[in-house]
Design a protein around this motif. Structure first.
Motif, PDB file in Angstrom:
ATOM      1  N   GLY A   6       0.808  -1.208   0.000  1.00  0.00           N
ATOM      2  CA  GLY A   6       0.000   0.000   0.000  1.00  0.00           C
ATOM      3  C   GLY A   6       0.841   1.257   0.000  1.00  0.00           C
ATOM      4  N   PRO A   7       0.409   2.297   0.731  1.00  0.00           N
ATOM      5  CA  PRO A   7       1.133   3.571   0.734  1.00  0.00           C
ATOM      6  C   PRO A   7       2.294   3.601   1.726  1.00  0.00           C
ATOM      7  N   ASN A   8       2.546   2.484   2.413  1.00  0.00           N
ATOM      8  CA  ASN A   8       3.575   2.455   3.459  1.00  0.00           C
ATOM      9  C   ASN A   8       4.978   2.459   2.865  1.00  0.00           C
ATOM     10  N   ILE A   9       5.897   3.075   3.579  1.00  0.00           N
ATOM     11  CA  ILE A   9       7.290   3.116   3.155  1.00  0.00           C
ATOM     12  C   ILE A   9       8.196   2.741   4.327  1.00  0.00           C
ATOM     13  N   LEU A  10       9.389   2.260   4.003  1.00  0.00           N
ATOM     14  CA  LEU A  10      10.411   2.012   5.011  1.00  0.00           C
ATOM     15  C   LEU A  10      11.290   3.246   5.114  1.00  0.00           C
ATOM     16  N   VAL A  11      11.625   3.641   6.325  1.00  0.00           N
ATOM     17  CA  VAL A  11      12.471   4.810   6.544  1.00  0.00           C
ATOM     18  C   VAL A  11      13.653   4.414   7.424  1.00  0.00           C
ATOM     19  N   MET A  12      14.854   4.645   6.932  1.00  0.00           N
ATOM     20  CA  MET A  12      16.048   4.434   7.737  1.00  0.00           C
ATOM     21  C   MET A  12      16.498   5.784   8.278  1.00  0.00           C
ATOM     22  N   CYS A  13      16.679   5.863   9.585  1.00  0.00           N
ATOM     23  CA  CYS A  13      16.982   7.146  10.224  1.00  0.00           C
ATOM     24  C   CYS A  13      18.444   7.228  10.662  1.00  0.00           C
ATOM     25  N   GLU A  14      19.002   8.426  10.577  1.00  0.00           N
ATOM     26  CA  GLU A  14      20.326   8.685  11.147  1.00  0.00           C
ATOM     27  C   GLU A  14      20.175   9.098  12.606  1.00  0.00           C
ATOM     28  N   VAL A  15      21.191   8.778  13.407  1.00  0.00           N
ATOM     29  CA  VAL A  15      21.163   9.118  14.825  1.00  0.00           C
ATOM     30  C   VAL A  15      21.847  10.463  15.040  1.00  0.00           C
ATOM     31  N   LEU A  16      21.135  11.384  15.664  1.00  0.00           N
ATOM     32  CA  LEU A  16      21.654  12.728  15.934  1.00  0.00           C
ATOM     33  C   LEU A  16      21.687  12.986  17.440  1.00  0.00           C
ATOM     34  N   VAL A  17      22.469  13.972  17.838  1.00  0.00           N
ATOM     35  CA  VAL A  17      22.498  14.431  19.227  1.00  0.00           C
ATOM     36  C   VAL A  17      21.338  15.403  19.414  1.00  0.00           C
ATOM     37  N   ALA A  18      20.458  15.125  20.353  1.00  0.00           N
ATOM     38  CA  ALA A  18      19.230  15.905  20.502  1.00  0.00           C
ATOM     39  C   ALA A  18      19.490  17.383  20.804  1.00  0.00           C
ATOM     40  N   SER A  19      20.577  17.665  21.542  1.00  0.00           N
ATOM     41  CA  SER A  19      20.811  19.045  21.977  1.00  0.00           C
ATOM     42  C   SER A  19      21.232  19.978  20.851  1.00  0.00           C
ATOM     43  N   ASN A  20      21.906  19.437  19.828  1.00  0.00           N
ATOM     44  CA  ASN A  20      22.394  20.314  18.753  1.00  0.00           C
ATOM     45  C   ASN A  20      22.086  19.793  17.350  1.00  0.00           C
ATOM     46  N   MET A  21      21.422  18.641  17.270  1.00  0.00           N
ATOM     47  CA  MET A  21      21.023  18.032  15.998  1.00  0.00           C
ATOM     48  C   MET A  21      22.209  17.744  15.077  1.00  0.00           C
ATOM     49  N   ARG A  22      23.374  17.557  15.667  1.00  0.00           N
ATOM     50  CA  ARG A  22      24.542  17.124  14.899  1.00  0.00           C
ATOM     51  C   ARG A  22      24.661  15.604  14.967  1.00  0.00           C
ATOM     52  N   PRO A  23      25.407  15.004  14.041  1.00  0.00           N
ATOM     53  CA  PRO A  23      25.528  13.542  14.048  1.00  0.00           C
ATOM     54  C   PRO A  23      26.075  13.020  15.372  1.00  0.00           C
ATOM     55  N   HIS A  24      25.475  11.967  15.870  1.00  0.00           N
ATOM     56  CA  HIS A  24      25.930  11.322  17.099  1.00  0.00           C
ATOM     57  C   HIS A  24      27.303  10.687  16.843  1.00  0.00           C
ATOM     58  N   PRO A  25      28.157  10.611  17.869  1.00  0.00           N
ATOM     59  CA  PRO A  25      29.481   9.994  17.681  1.00  0.00           C
ATOM     60  C   PRO A  25      29.428   8.583  17.101  1.00  0.00           C
ATOM     61  N   THR A  26      28.332   7.862  17.308  1.00  0.00           N
ATOM     62  CA  THR A  26      28.205   6.506  16.762  1.00  0.00           C
ATOM     63  C   THR A  26      27.712   6.508  15.323  1.00  0.00           C
ATOM     64  N   ASN A  27      27.404   7.666  14.779  1.00  0.00           N
ATOM     65  CA  ASN A  27      26.863   7.763  13.417  1.00  0.00           C
ATOM     66  C   ASN A  27      28.010   7.709  12.410  1.00  0.00           C
ATOM     67  N   THR A  28      28.332   6.507  11.989  1.00  0.00           N
ATOM     68  CA  THR A  28      29.444   6.333  11.052  1.00  0.00           C
ATOM     69  C   THR A  28      29.059   6.702   9.624  1.00  0.00           C
ATOM     70  N   ARG A  29      27.778   6.841   9.367  1.00  0.00           N
ATOM     71  CA  ARG A  29      27.330   7.201   8.020  1.00  0.00           C
ATOM     72  C   ARG A  29      27.826   8.591   7.619  1.00  0.00           C
ATOM     73  N   THR A  30      27.778   9.528   8.552  1.00  0.00           N
ATOM     74  CA  THR A  30      28.199  10.892   8.264  1.00  0.00           C
ATOM     75  C   THR A  30      29.669  10.946   7.861  1.00  0.00           C
ATOM     76  N   ALA A  31      30.519  10.220   8.592  1.00  0.00           N
ATOM     77  CA  ALA A  31      31.945  10.191   8.272  1.00  0.00           C
ATOM     78  C   ALA A  31      32.166   9.600   6.879  1.00  0.00           C
ATOM     79  N   CYS A  32      31.394   8.583   6.536  1.00  0.00           N
ATOM     80  CA  CYS A  32      31.506   7.959   5.220  1.00  0.00           C
ATOM     81  C   CYS A  32      31.116   8.944   4.124  1.00  0.00           C
ATOM     82  N   ALA A  33      30.018   9.654   4.343  1.00  0.00           N
ATOM     83  CA  ALA A  33      29.535  10.612   3.344  1.00  0.00           C
ATOM     84  C   ALA A  33      30.556  11.720   3.096  1.00  0.00           C
TER      85      ALA A  33
END
Length: 279
Positions: A6-33
């Motif tokens: 149906g209209p449903n989609i899969l969403v993969m989310c990146e992990v951010l630090v809530a206080s500043n919305m920057r990538p969390h230290p465990t977010n290896t995707r950002t370093a790769c990009a």
């Protein structure tokens, strides 16, 4: 979403630090990009061969005798067919179709060397996209297996003893490698100079899997060769014949972080090539 439709989609989310919305230290995707963007002109491509093991809920591999004991030795299971040899194909077929329906670049599947062990391939894709798609494909596999009361293990050595481990062989190429065999050798040499740094970031349990047996090179040594499954990096025979193409790093574990693997290979191969151009 191939499961709900149906209209449903899969969403993969990146992990951010809530206080500043920057990538969390465990977010290896950002370093790769960031590394992919830095070496965008190299047009790096990756194909990942994700091996995994299907387990019963008691922890024994699917295809092993129920109630204990061992199956016949390795040999007839790899790319095999037939009852008594192959288990779990219904899950594999459903997962393959789900990946296709989700728009993932799944490029193949096959039964592996140990009973209950399988592989699927994702790619060719860029360094970041290949990690995105592998992670979604991993999720789909585990979700589908759940319906069959089967556990998916990405353990690097799910069965001790004379059984193959589970890896994530990483095929890679730059635009230069796809045009020149010399560039392939240069890439292998560059990786050889940094081989321990890579091994230490290729997943948990690497020493148990890379023993120098079961189609692996020892974890603490580096080698490359043409059509050599016992080398750290295998250059396919067709690549040598064509004088261009790609290479396969056979060391990453099934449980590796694909963003870390593609980032480090990109950084080392492209960094060495940039230094070569400057000199």
């Amino acid at each position: 979403d191939p499961l709900r439709g149906g209209p449903n989609i899969l969403v993969m989310c990146e992990v951010l630090v809530a206080s500043n919305m920057r990538p969390h230290p465990t977010n290896t995707r950002t370093a790769c990009a960031k590394v992919e963007k830095k070496y965008a002109d190299a047009e790096m491509l990756f194909g990942l061969e994700q091996e995994y093991t299907m387990l019963r809920t008691d922890g024994t591999p699917l295809g092993f005798p129920e109630g204990g004991g061992m199956p016949a030795p390795q040999g007839p299971y790899y790319c095999g067919v037939g009852a008594g040899r192959i288990a779990g194909r219904d899950i594999v077929e459903e997962h393959t179709q789900a990946c296709i329906d989700a728009g993932l670049s799944i490029s193949g599947t096959n039964a592996e060397v140990m009973p209950g062990q399988w592989e699927f391939q994702i790619g060719p894709l860029g360094p970041t996209a290949v990690g995105d798609q592998l992670n979604v494909a991993r999720w789909l596999l585990q979700r589908i297996a759940e319906d069959y009361n089967v556990v998916i293990s990405f353990d690097a050595k799910p069965m001790k003893g004379d059984w193959n481990g589970a890896g994530c062989h990483t095929n890679f190429s730059s635009v230069a490698m796809r045009d020149s065999y010399k560039a392939i050798i240069s890439a292998c040499d560059a990786i050889g100079k940094n081989y321990m740094e890579l091994v230490q970031n290729y997943g948990v349990g690497i020493e148990d899997r890379l023993t120098g047996q079961h189609e692996t090179a020892p974890w603490n040594k580096f080698s490359y060769g043409v059509s050599d499954r016992g080398a750290s990096i295998r250059i396919p025979w067709q690549v040598e014949k064509d004088g261009k193409g790609y290479a396969e790093d056979r060391r990453p574990n099934a449980n590796c972080d694909p963003y870390t693997v593609s980032r480090m290979i990109t950084d080392i191969v492209c960094g060495a090539a940039s230094k070569g151009k400057k000199s």
